[in-house]
Design a protein around this motif. Structure first.
Motif, PDB file in Angstrom:
ATOM      1  N   SER A  37      15.890  -7.791  -8.625  1.00  0.00           N
ATOM      2  CA  SER A  37      16.428  -7.288 -10.272  1.00  0.00           C
ATOM      3  C   SER A  37      15.116  -7.465 -10.984  1.00  0.00           C
ATOM      4  N   THR A  38      13.925  -6.372 -11.698  1.00  0.00           N
ATOM      5  CA  THR A  38      13.424  -6.576 -12.359  1.00  0.00           C
ATOM      6  C   THR A  38      13.853  -6.446 -13.970  1.00  0.00           C
ATOM      7  N   SER A  39      14.547  -6.849 -14.122  1.00  0.00           N
ATOM      8  CA  SER A  39      15.773  -6.722 -15.608  1.00  0.00           C
ATOM      9  C   SER A  39      15.374  -7.194 -16.233  1.00  0.00           C
ATOM     10  N   GLN A  41      15.016  -9.196 -20.874  1.00  0.00           N
ATOM     11  CA  GLN A  41      15.804  -9.442 -21.871  1.00  0.00           C
ATOM     12  C   GLN A  41      14.665 -10.000 -23.183  1.00  0.00           C
ATOM     13  N   LYS A  46      17.927  -5.366 -23.492  1.00  0.00           N
ATOM     14  CA  LYS A  46      18.289  -5.422 -22.063  1.00  0.00           C
ATOM     15  C   LYS A  46      17.410  -4.353 -21.808  1.00  0.00           C
ATOM     16  N   PHE A  47      16.362  -4.574 -21.172  1.00  0.00           N
ATOM     17  CA  PHE A  47      15.826  -3.624 -19.824  1.00  0.00           C
ATOM     18  C   PHE A  47      15.954  -3.515 -18.902  1.00  0.00           C
ATOM     19  N   GLY A  48      15.520  -2.380 -17.621  1.00  0.00           N
ATOM     20  CA  GLY A  48      16.209  -2.779 -16.840  1.00  0.00           C
ATOM     21  C   GLY A  48      14.097  -2.757 -16.128  1.00  0.00           C
ATOM     22  N   ILE A  49      13.544  -2.730 -16.609  1.00  0.00           N
ATOM     23  CA  ILE A  49      12.381  -2.876 -16.267  1.00  0.00           C
ATOM     24  C   ILE A  49      11.010  -3.280 -17.351  1.00  0.00           C
ATOM     25  N   GLY A  72      14.419   3.296 -19.067  1.00  0.00           N
ATOM     26  CA  GLY A  72      14.476   1.102 -18.661  1.00  0.00           C
ATOM     27  C   GLY A  72      13.673   0.764 -19.284  1.00  0.00           C
ATOM     28  N   TYR A 337       9.143   5.076 -11.002  1.00  0.00           N
ATOM     29  CA  TYR A 337       9.658   4.536 -10.053  1.00  0.00           C
ATOM     30  C   TYR A 337       9.816   5.657  -9.067  1.00  0.00           C
ATOM     31  N   LYS A 354       9.283  -4.241  -7.314  1.00  0.00           N
ATOM     32  CA  LYS A 354       9.925  -4.537  -6.876  1.00  0.00           C
ATOM     33  C   LYS A 354       9.518  -4.889  -5.031  1.00  0.00           C
ATOM     34  N   ASP A 364      14.217 -12.525  -8.942  1.00  0.00           N
ATOM     35  CA  ASP A 364      14.254 -11.495 -10.333  1.00  0.00           C
ATOM     36  C   ASP A 364      13.317 -12.506 -10.762  1.00  0.00           C
TER      37      ASP A 364
END
Length: 377
Positions: A37-39, A41, A46-49, A72, A337, A354, A364
């Motif tokens: 996971s590259t998320s 906060q 919250k952010f995906g990347i 993201g 991506y 990733k 993570d």
């Protein structure tokens, strides 16, 4: 303590390391890339990347800021830029891109910013525009203001309803001294706000710790230096990013102990060109990276293939050249991506991150900050 080197009689210098000086060391374990996971906060957001856009007009318009948010990341609009000076700056941006390399683009850029003042009503309009473009999507609306203009522009920025505020300059300290103007007291200013604030940049442990003590939710490490930045030539300032990030991470650990658990996020800004650079910055202790030039390679950016650092338009002391990318490498989604058609780490930036995490066995970003590093110079 890093090496102290005597550079002459009575004068010493601390040794520092750039991201190019270090490499990531895989551990005994690897992991499936789909389990990584590259998320991350920041406060409630919250952010995906771990991608924060550099607030340059070359890459950040209301539309591109929202587009990055949908993918993201965190888009940041500069409230001192062209989008708050002109009703529609697209004509000016197109003319700049068409001017060609033979023209003095720095002078032309300075003229663009000097020709129109910052219009407070346009700040509110741009925030409304971003809200409308985001719709019901999970997009965080953020803007950047310089320390010099924070007190003057803060009322309209805060009334506009932004989610997150970025106070950013080349070098920002918690103790600015002035006999001419009333300095911005960051600690008092942030204490009165009910939204998270990111401040920076900083270059060392002590400044990072002081900025954390202002109550900032995030601290920017670095001055955004890249292949077009001229801060070293103009100011003599060069930031070895690997050392700067590691120092700021040490300050974060000490601040965590000092406050009994308050975690401040570090955003690396400078020396970042490829997915490998991003991985190394996070391995040094950053929580996210601030990207400028890498995002300018995406199709449809407002600069039409041009990239410039915000300090390149300074009216008296510009500190950056203007670069032109002949052809975009792909869409913004491809830059972030993939799929990559370029073997140099310029596309699929966060797919590369990733995979680096997977090769080293980390699931993570917090775990990946513990990755081993090798100095090979």
């Amino acid at each position: 303590m890093r090496d102290i080197v005597e550079i002459g009689m009575g004068k010493t210098a601390q040794r520092g390391y750039h991201l190019d000086d270090i490499a990531i060391v895989p551990s005994r374990r690897t992991r499936d890339v789909d389990d990584v996971s590259t998320s991350w906060q920041l406060d409630a957001y919250k952010f995906g990347i771990p991608c924060v856009a550099h607030p340059s007009d070359a890459i950040m318009s209301p539309a591109s800021a929202v587009a990055l948010g949908r993918l993201g990341g965190l888009g940041v609009l500069n409230v001192e830029g062209l989008w708050t000076r002109y009703e529609d700056p697209r004509k000016q941006l197109e003319a700049l891109a068409e001017a060609g390399e033979d023209e003095n683009l720095t002078a032309r850029l300075q003229q663009l910013y000097a020709a129109e003042p910052i219009k407070p009503e346009l700040i509110a309009e741009r925030v409304r525009e971003m809200r409308a473009l985001a719709g019901d999507g999970n997009v965080t609306v953020a803007v950047r203001v310089s320390p010099q203009h924070t007190l003057a522009l803060a009322p309209v920025i805060l009334d506009s309803g932004v989610d997150l505020l970025v106070i950013q300059g080349t070098i920002v300290s918690a103790e600015h001294v002035s006999t001419v103007d009333e300095p911005l007291n960051l600690k008092e200013f942030i204490a009165d706000l009910d939204l998270p604030v990111i401040v920076g940049g900083c270059t060392n442990y002590q400044t990072a710790l002081h900025l954390m003590r202002t109550g900032a939710a995030g601290v920017i490490v670095g001055i955004g230096a890249d292949h077009l930045t001229t801060s070293e030539a103009v100011l003599g300032i060069r930031v070895p990013m690997a050392s700067a990030i590691a120092d700021a991470a040490a300050a974060r650990r000490d601040y965590l102990d000092e406050t009994g658990g308050r975690y401040v996020h570090l955003i690396a800004d400078g020396d970042l060109h490829t997915s490998g650079d991003i991985a190394k910055a996070l391995g040094c202790g950053a929580d996210a990276v601030m990207l400028g030039a890498p995002l300018s390679l995406a199709d449809g950016m407002p600069g039409n293939g041009l990239w410039w650092h915000p300090s390149a338009s300074h009216p008296k002391l510009p500190r950056g050249s203007i670069g032109l990318t002949p052809e975009p490498l792909g869409t913004l989604e491809q830059v972030l991506y993939g799929p990559a058609t370029d073997p140099d780490g310029l596309l699929n930036l966060f797919g590369g991150l990733k995979r680096a995490m997977a090769k080293c066995g980390y699931r993570d970003l917090k775990e990946f900050q513990k990755v081993g590093l090798l100095l090979d110079n």
